[in-house]
Design an enzyme around this catalytic site. Sequence first.
Site, PDB file in Angstrom:
ATOM      1  CB  SER A   1      -0.888   0.016   1.249  1.00  0.00           C
ATOM      2  OG  SER A   1      -1.499   1.282   1.427  1.00  0.00           O
TER       3      SER A   1
ATOM      4  CE1 TYR B   1      -3.596  -1.953   5.611  1.00  0.00           C
ATOM      5  CE2 TYR B   1      -3.117   0.318   4.994  1.00  0.00           C
ATOM      6  CZ  TYR B   1      -3.467  -0.975   4.637  1.00  0.00           C
ATOM      7  OH  TYR B   1      -3.682  -1.293   3.321  1.00  0.00           O
TER       8      TYR B   1
END
Length: 253
Positions: A148, A161
């Site tokens: 990501s 995250y």
Amino acid sequence: MTYDSLAGRTAVVTGAASGIGEAVARLLAAQGVRVALLARRAERLEELAQKIGADGGSALAVPADVTAEASVEAAVELVHGAFGRVDLVVNNAGVMLPNPVDAGRVDEWQRMIDTNVTGALRVVRAFRADLLDAAAAGRPADLVNVSSVAAHLMFPTYAVYGATKAALTYLSQALRGEFGPRDVRVTNVEPGFTDTELRGHIDNAELSEALEGLFGEVGSLAAEDIADLVAYATSRPRHVNLRQVVALPTRQA
């Protein structure tokens, strides 16, 4: 677009029950790849396998939890029994559970680490021999990790995250150093805002509303956009490795 060179290959796609994983599986199968579908939701996998079969493709539903070693080992046996060895692995399984570190959500931290990092490592360990054997035999061999842009960009309340995705991005770089000299390609894909089920995992109403606002303002990629990148990267001549692919909606800075 078609990727004819993918025909005849055998792939494992984790997180295949929805979102990017499902889109990748559908596209690969449409190009003649035999696809093993790994995820926890057995019913969703069976439905997807049936749809792929109805469209003329070949898919195997393999219920598996990447956070459990025994589950991954059982998945390997099922895949090998049905399809033999694989030459393309897409590490896509992941969870996104934002909250301020001050909230002390150790349960969320552990779940993200177990899935996004340790889970990816379990899958790499499970299929590394397959990839190395394919490469040694002169065939294309690919490991694709779906990370990501949060690996690089700071998003408030997404600290853990982002840290797991930074770890996956670094892992991709390190694995390229280990596997590249043996002709296994490692590609790290970093999507920006993408319309998947991850948005529905958030249990903080304020953070969920804020994210929806950003999606409304900036827009998002579709899961199929990322699948297209995976198919493109893995269909290049075997001496070409697209090592890092960052994909953002045009309006995302």
